[in-house]
Design a protein around this motif. Sequence first.
Motif, mmCIF file in Angstrom:
data_model
loop_
_atom_site.group_PDB
_atom_site.id
_atom_site.type_symbol
_atom_site.label_atom_id
_atom_site.label_comp_id
_atom_site.label_asym_id
_atom_site.label_seq_id
_atom_site.Cartn_x
_atom_site.Cartn_y
_atom_site.Cartn_z
ATOM 1 N N VAL A 21 0.769 -1.157 0.126
ATOM 2 C CA VAL A 21 0.041 0.047 -0.141
ATOM 3 C C VAL A 21 0.926 1.262 0.055
ATOM 4 N N VAL A 22 0.521 2.354 -0.632
ATOM 5 C CA VAL A 22 1.265 3.586 -0.667
ATOM 6 C C VAL A 22 0.203 4.737 -0.880
ATOM 7 N N ARG A 23 0.581 5.831 -0.155
ATOM 8 C CA ARG A 23 -0.225 6.873 -0.109
ATOM 9 C C ARG A 23 -0.126 7.529 -1.670
ATOM 10 N N GLY A 24 -1.227 8.034 -2.125
ATOM 11 C CA GLY A 24 -1.443 8.511 -3.346
ATOM 12 C C GLY A 24 -1.097 10.020 -3.312
ATOM 13 N N ARG A 25 -1.398 10.804 -4.479
ATOM 14 C CA ARG A 25 -1.301 12.232 -4.599
ATOM 15 C C ARG A 25 -2.739 12.644 -5.404
ATOM 16 N N TYR A 26 -3.383 13.546 -4.748
ATOM 17 C CA TYR A 26 -4.520 13.869 -5.426
ATOM 18 C C TYR A 26 -4.285 15.060 -6.319
ATOM 19 N N ILE A 27 -4.693 15.031 -7.602
ATOM 20 C CA ILE A 27 -4.577 16.095 -8.562
ATOM 21 C C ILE A 27 -5.848 16.844 -8.772
ATOM 22 N N SER A 28 -6.793 15.991 -9.435
ATOM 23 C CA SER A 28 -8.235 16.419 -9.419
ATOM 24 C C SER A 28 -9.405 15.521 -9.032
ATOM 25 N N SER A 29 -10.549 15.841 -9.251
ATOM 26 C CA SER A 29 -11.555 14.822 -9.300
ATOM 27 C C SER A 29 -11.607 13.679 -10.193
ATOM 28 N N THR A 30 -10.628 13.940 -11.433
ATOM 29 C CA THR A 30 -10.554 12.947 -12.497
ATOM 30 C C THR A 30 -9.341 12.426 -12.560
ATOM 31 N N ARG A 31 -8.482 12.645 -11.490
ATOM 32 C CA ARG A 31 -6.924 12.088 -11.748
ATOM 33 C C ARG A 31 -6.191 12.127 -10.310
ATOM 34 N N ILE A 32 -5.516 10.996 -10.165
ATOM 35 C CA ILE A 32 -4.602 10.843 -9.012
ATOM 36 C C ILE A 32 -3.305 10.175 -9.358
ATOM 37 N N GLN A 33 -2.224 10.349 -8.547
ATOM 38 C CA GLN A 33 -1.178 9.680 -9.150
ATOM 39 C C GLN A 33 -0.354 8.857 -7.762
ATOM 40 N N CYS A 34 0.060 7.676 -8.047
ATOM 41 C CA CYS A 34 0.510 7.015 -7.168
ATOM 42 C C CYS A 34 2.029 6.495 -7.730
ATOM 43 N N THR A 35 2.932 6.415 -6.595
ATOM 44 C CA THR A 35 4.238 5.900 -7.075
ATOM 45 C C THR A 35 4.695 4.477 -6.728
#
Length: 327
Positions: A92-106
């Motif tokens: 499990v990794v914490r993601g990064r919120y970009i917008s209501s239509t997009r997130i990023q995870c490393t």
Amino acid sequence: MSVLIGENVNISITDHDRNSTTYRQKVDSYIECAYYDTSDLEFYFYRNPIITKLEPNSGLTSGGTVVDISGAWFAQNEMYGQFPFCRFGGLVVRGRYISSTRIQCTSPSTTASNAVKIEVSLNAVDWIDTGHDFGYYEKPVLNDIRPRYGNIAGGTEIWLKGEKFSNATNGLKTVMCRFTQISPRQAGEEDDTGMQEEDDFNAPVRFMPAYYVDQDTMKCASPSGFGGGDKVWVDLTFNGVDFTDNKFEYNYYAFYGSFPKSAPYDATNQFIQVRGKGFTNDMAILCILDGQEMAPLSVHYNLIKCPMIVDHDKRRRLKQHEQDNKS
């Protein structure tokens, strides 16, 4: 009466016993009741996000690949502990919120080169299957490319030698050679543009599909679009994001014309000038005249001098033919 939060207390309830002949006889009964704090404790319900796209869908076993996830209904709400999370297999990794239509995870690191399922959550408890797998692979090593030169028309087949190439990548659109132009400004050259750093050069970049040959060899074709004399860096990627540590220089050359265009059949001690750009002495240059291969007399950055050597037998035949026509 004061009651502590969470304390259990007995409450007496008086009711009529309907089974008794004396209808108005009273019976006492007791129940336990818990009192809770009536302050603003809230529980937030959210809509599960929808996943439509995930890229790249592969990355290095060492981790660190930024995965872009597109969809709808992504959210982040600190008050209710709502944050994006990704789960790669069991990691499990914490993601990064970009917008209501997009997130990023490393992507996290792993020891195995295999494919794992990717899931997404907004509270790290309730997970949604994205319907996508993430493939782990060892980072490829690029040791050399051949040839190091090619025509501006493109299409030159370049062979890449290295290690940890995998046929699992064959046919994937993300397996590519990257061609990045090297800044044409030479060291010590005056620059009146105000851009003194190499990083300020907006280098044109082109990508070409790469194909697996064996575990030590891959190949790709050089792209067009560069000019004669342009130099580019060539490196390799399997996922369009992570590139090989090593990169190698590739040079473009161009032919503009030749002079003279003709000469007498018995000409001697003459040469043909081939004009162009991007020529160097370490190129394997051959002059071919009437099917005969010859080494150039000299090679300059914008000029090649080819010997004008005529087949002596052919010259005798032409001379004899000329005499026959006169007689």
